[in-house]
Design a protein around this motif. Structure first.
Motif, mmCIF file in Angstrom:
data_model
loop_
_atom_site.group_PDB
_atom_site.id
_atom_site.type_symbol
_atom_site.label_atom_id
_atom_site.label_comp_id
_atom_site.label_asym_id
_atom_site.label_seq_id
_atom_site.Cartn_x
_atom_site.Cartn_y
_atom_site.Cartn_z
ATOM 1 N N TYR A 1 -7.258 -2.518 -8.335
ATOM 2 C CA TYR A 1 -8.278 -2.438 -7.205
ATOM 3 C C TYR A 1 -9.599 -3.011 -7.738
ATOM 4 C CZ TYR A 1 -5.272 0.972 -4.761
ATOM 5 O OH TYR A 1 -4.436 1.727 -4.113
ATOM 6 N N PRO B 1 0.553 -1.338 0.032
ATOM 7 C CA PRO B 1 -0.028 0.058 -0.046
ATOM 8 C C PRO B 1 0.773 1.224 -0.033
ATOM 9 C CG PRO B 1 -1.033 -1.705 1.621
ATOM 10 C CD PRO B 1 0.483 -2.123 1.058
ATOM 11 N N ALA C 1 1.211 2.026 -3.562
ATOM 12 C CA ALA C 1 -0.060 1.669 -4.532
ATOM 13 C C ALA C 1 -0.305 2.348 -5.662
ATOM 14 C CB ALA C 1 -1.354 1.805 -3.687
ATOM 15 N N ASP D 1 -8.894 -4.708 1.778
ATOM 16 C CA ASP D 1 -8.835 -3.464 2.705
ATOM 17 C C ASP D 1 -10.550 -3.390 3.370
ATOM 18 O OD1 ASP D 1 -7.935 -0.889 3.683
ATOM 19 O OD2 ASP D 1 -9.732 -0.252 2.545
ATOM 20 N N LYS E 1 -0.098 0.877 -9.540
ATOM 21 C CA LYS E 1 -1.103 1.025 -10.450
ATOM 22 C C LYS E 1 -0.841 1.568 -11.684
ATOM 23 C CE LYS E 1 -5.305 2.683 -9.013
ATOM 24 N NZ LYS E 1 -6.047 1.647 -9.973
ATOM 25 N N SER F 1 -12.375 0.317 2.467
ATOM 26 C CA SER F 1 -12.984 0.373 1.083
ATOM 27 C C SER F 1 -13.696 -0.709 0.415
ATOM 28 C CB SER F 1 -11.525 0.831 0.262
ATOM 29 O OG SER F 1 -10.831 -0.383 0.053
ATOM 30 N N LEU G 1 -12.027 -2.855 -1.062
ATOM 31 C CA LEU G 1 -11.206 -3.261 -2.255
ATOM 32 C C LEU G 1 -10.345 -4.400 -2.094
ATOM 33 C CD1 LEU G 1 -10.411 0.476 -3.530
ATOM 34 C CD2 LEU G 1 -12.241 -1.158 -4.422
ATOM 35 N N CYS G 2 -10.178 -5.261 -2.918
ATOM 36 C CA CYS G 2 -9.132 -6.308 -3.096
ATOM 37 C C CYS G 2 -7.774 -5.720 -3.954
ATOM 38 C CB CYS G 2 -9.521 -7.440 -3.602
ATOM 39 S SG CYS G 2 -11.144 -8.032 -2.831
ATOM 40 N N TYR G 3 -6.659 -5.806 -3.382
ATOM 41 C CA TYR G 3 -5.328 -5.398 -3.822
ATOM 42 C C TYR G 3 -4.766 -6.599 -4.888
ATOM 43 C CZ TYR G 3 -5.175 -1.231 -0.880
ATOM 44 O OH TYR G 3 -5.637 0.023 -0.167
ATOM 45 N N THR H 1 -3.909 -12.041 -1.701
ATOM 46 C CA THR H 1 -4.576 -10.857 -1.961
ATOM 47 C C THR H 1 -4.973 -10.120 -0.697
ATOM 48 O OG1 THR H 1 -5.106 -11.547 -4.116
ATOM 49 C CG2 THR H 1 -6.269 -9.687 -3.391
#
Length: 279
Positions: free
Chosen positions: A85, A71, A74, A117, A78, A120, A122-124, A114
């Motif tokens: 995300y 993170p 991040a 979070d 990206k 959020s 969200l999966c990273y 994986t």
């Protein structure tokens, strides 16, 4: 990362690696990976092997007792198409259930590592992971996210990509002498012997060529890089180098010691910034 052949004198190599690990904090390895990714994202975001570089850096980091640091960079990951995300609600049924349970428990990692979070939802998802491959096959990730990946870029190969980028940036007006390209150079100089030991380099089997080491050291031998190495890695102690195991690093410490001698004896005179490199 697939293991390269270990040094044939295994006892020597093991003692050398243990000594260096005691000297260097694992936070410094994390900082090297983070700084390398920032350098790549800033100065070569379209590099043809960008995803593999990221994959190999994290494979290298996993050889040490490091935390989950993704993170921190991040945004850069990206940009490099290594991190995606994905909302837990968009995952396939089995993975969605697993991710939703993790969110209820406060966030954490799925079975394939994986990260999920909690705040959020969200999966990273990272390139090369099992979930990444499944999401590509199911068209949940676009085809543009697919890439040919390899995690077999070892310290020498990674250094030959990252260090020239950082050296060029350090010589430009955009260089950040407190935390950017110079920091990257300092970390690579301080930690490269440790990374070589972790990769299993030895003189008999797979040592980098002399000209490769010379060129790498030439790019790293900057007063600002040595100062950054001291700042981020403490006092550099290269006495743990075992030349019996890795003789290709003979002379690695000399530019740094030369800089230290010059600094201590000529503190009142202008520093010679161009006379720290290998002979």
């Amino acid at each position: 990362m697939a293991a390269r052949s270990a040094p044939r004198n295994k006892a020597v190599a093991a003692n050398y690696f243990s000594a260096l690990v005691k000297i260097m904090s694992m936070h410094e390895i994390e900082n090297l990976v983070e700084s390398s990714i920032i350098t790549l994202a800033k100065h070569a975001p379209e590099h043809p092997r960008r995803e593999s570089i990221c994959l190999s850096l994290y494979a290298l980091q996993r050889q040490f007792d490091c935390g989950y640091t993704l993170p921190r960079v991040a945004k850069e990951l990206k940009k490099l198409h290594y991190l995606f995300y994905i909302p837990a609600t968009k995952l396939p049924q089995q993975e969605r259930g697993e991710a939703e349970n993790i969110i209820k428990d406060g966030g954490g990692h799925m079975a394939d590592k994986t990260y999920v979070d909690r705040e959020s939802g969200l999966c990273y998802v990272t390139a090369g992971s099992e979930l990444w491959g499944k999401l590509l096959d199911l068209k949940i990730l676009p085809e543009s996210a697919r890439s040919q990946l390899s995690d077999d870029l070892y310290p020498m190969e990674l250094a030959e990509i990252i260090v020239p980028l950082a050296a060029l940036a350090a010589a430009s007006d955009e260089a950040d002498s407190t935390g950017g390209a110079v920091r990257t150079l300092g970390l690579w100089y301080a930690l490269f012997p440790l990374l070589c030991a972790a990769a299993g380099y030895d003189d008999e089997a797979n040592a980098p060529e002399e000209k490769q080491i010379y060129e790498l050291l030439r790019r790293l031998s900057l007063p600002e890089a040595f100062a950054a190495a001291e700042l981020h890695c403490g006092g550099l102690d290269f006495t743990a180098f075992d030349t019996e195991a890795m003789g290709f690093l003979n002379g690695w410490a000399e530019p740094y010691h030369k800089w230290k001698r010059h600094r201590s004896t000529a503190s009142s005179a202008p520093a010679d910034g161009n006379n720290c490199g290998p002979a």
